[in-house]
Enzyme design. Structure first.
Site, PDB file in Angstrom:
ATOM      1  N   ARG A  68       0.627  -0.983   0.198  1.00 45.99           N
ATOM      2  CA  ARG A  68      -0.250  -0.200  -0.081  1.00 45.99           C
ATOM      3  C   ARG A  68       0.715   1.123   0.081  1.00 45.99           C
ATOM      4  O   ARG A  68       0.608   2.174  -0.669  1.00 45.99           O
ATOM      5  CB  ARG A  68      -0.863   0.027   1.394  1.00 45.99           C
ATOM      6  CG  ARG A  68      -2.549  -1.210   0.941  1.00 45.99           C
ATOM      7  CD  ARG A  68      -2.917  -1.307   2.264  1.00 45.99           C
ATOM      8  NE  ARG A  68      -2.773  -1.890   3.178  1.00 45.99           N
ATOM      9  CZ  ARG A  68      -2.673  -2.954   4.098  1.00 45.99           C
ATOM     10  NH1 ARG A  68      -2.781  -3.717   2.504  1.00 45.99           N
ATOM     11  NH2 ARG A  68      -1.604  -3.469   4.763  1.00 45.99           N
ATOM     12  N   GLU A 105       6.853 -12.127  14.928  1.00 50.31           N
ATOM     13  CA  GLU A 105       6.720 -12.532  16.004  1.00 50.31           C
ATOM     14  C   GLU A 105       6.828 -13.803  16.324  1.00 50.31           C
ATOM     15  O   GLU A 105       8.192 -14.669  17.127  1.00 50.31           O
ATOM     16  CB  GLU A 105       5.451 -12.226  16.496  1.00 50.31           C
ATOM     17  CG  GLU A 105       4.259 -12.531  18.145  1.00 50.31           C
ATOM     18  CD  GLU A 105       3.388 -12.821  18.146  1.00 50.31           C
ATOM     19  OE1 GLU A 105       2.463 -12.375  16.792  1.00 50.31           O
ATOM     20  OE2 GLU A 105       2.623 -12.893  18.697  1.00 50.31           O
TER      21      GLU A 105
HETATM   22  P1  AMP Z   1       4.178  -3.516  11.165  1.00 46.66           P
HETATM   23  O1  AMP Z   1       5.726  -3.955  10.602  1.00 46.66           O
HETATM   24  O2  AMP Z   1       3.591  -3.865  12.644  1.00 46.66           O
HETATM   25  O3  AMP Z   1       4.614  -1.632  11.850  1.00 46.66           O
HETATM   26  O4  AMP Z   1       3.237  -3.469  10.005  1.00 46.66           O
HETATM   27  C1  AMP Z   1       3.180  -2.165   8.729  1.00 46.66           C
HETATM   28  C2  AMP Z   1       3.190  -3.651   7.644  1.00 46.66           C
HETATM   29  O5  AMP Z   1       1.604  -4.200   8.096  1.00 46.66           O
HETATM   30  C3  AMP Z   1       2.106  -2.012   6.903  1.00 46.66           C
HETATM   31  O6  AMP Z   1       2.225  -2.414   5.701  1.00 46.66           O
HETATM   32  C4  AMP Z   1       0.843  -2.399   7.236  1.00 46.66           C
HETATM   33  O7  AMP Z   1       0.357  -1.955   5.831  1.00 46.66           O
HETATM   34  C5  AMP Z   1       0.644  -3.172   7.701  1.00 46.66           C
HETATM   35  N1  AMP Z   1      -0.460  -3.586   8.612  1.00 46.66           N
HETATM   36  C6  AMP Z   1      -0.270  -3.879   9.692  1.00 46.66           C
HETATM   37  N2  AMP Z   1      -1.449  -3.653  11.159  1.00 46.66           N
HETATM   38  C7  AMP Z   1      -2.020  -3.125  10.052  1.00 46.66           C
HETATM   39  C8  AMP Z   1      -4.022  -2.989  10.167  1.00 46.66           C
HETATM   40  N3  AMP Z   1      -4.383  -3.848  12.121  1.00 46.66           N
HETATM   41  N4  AMP Z   1      -4.467  -2.858   9.626  1.00 46.66           N
HETATM   42  C9  AMP Z   1      -3.732  -2.522   8.526  1.00 46.66           C
HETATM   43  N5  AMP Z   1      -2.764  -2.949   7.852  1.00 46.66           N
HETATM   44  C10 AMP Z   1      -1.406  -3.257   8.561  1.00 46.66           C
END
Ligand code: AMP
Length: 181
Positions: A68, A105
């Protein structure tokens, strides 16, 4: 059509983001931005919002995180008049790549950029739709470090503040989210 940052309706954009429970797995509340992307006024305002944050920062490349981040990043690059560079998941880029492996995780994940994607010292902005735990963005920053980018700013449409993801990002780089939950 908004012409200044003052006209951008952050509340309307926040209201358009849709919660999808238990996607992609049980316990995750997925923040679906497709209703924002679908709406021509809201999409325009999102891109303009980022544009006004960055227009005077002499950005050379917008670097978008799969997938995205590609949508927002390429629209932003067009508006800023810069190039767009993708950070991709392992095995998707055809040329010579630099990679960074990071912990999830359970297990690990790997992201890649072409070794010649940016020139050393290039002023870049990193963008993704959402900051959750910060693992993906942190890994992207490390990868940009390997390519010797000058990271000017990190931008997100949405930040899930309760996960404190920004603590994992370089503290000397301006990190900005448009909408917080
Ligand atoms: P993180 O590495 O945990 O910060 O996750 C970020 C990536 O995962 C981004 O590319 C987001 O598009 C996706 N992502 C993680 N959690 C969500 C959520 N609750 N809703 C939508 N996209 C998420």
């Amino acid at each position: 059509m908004p012409t200044t940052q003052e006209h951008i309706a952050v509340d309307k954009i926040k209201a358009a983001i849709r919660d999808i429970p238990d996607f992609p797995k049980p316990g995750i509340l997925f923040k679906d931005i497709t209703p924002v992307l679908k709406d021509p006024v809201l999409l325009n305002q999102v891109v303009n919002y980022f544009y006004y944050q960055l227009k005077d920062k002499k950005v050379q490349y917008v670097v978008g995180i799969e997938s995205r981040g590609f949508i927002l990043g390429s629209a932003l690059a067009y508006k800023l008049g810069t190039g767009f560079v993708p950070v991709r998941k392992k095995g998707k880029l055809p040329g010579l790549v630099e990679r960074h492996e990071y912990d999830l995780e359970y297990g690990t994940d790997t992201i890649e950029m072409h070794t010649d994607a940016i020139e050393s010292g290039s002023r870049v902005v990193l963008i993704d739709d959402l900051l959750a735990t910060g693992g993906t963005a942190e890994a992207s920053c490390k990868l940009l470090g390997k390519l010797k980018a000058d990271l000017v700013s990190i931008m997100f449409l949405v930040e899930l503040e309760f996960l404190h993801g920004r603590q994992r990002l370089p503290q000397n780089v301006n990190t900005h989210s448009m909408i917080q939950f």
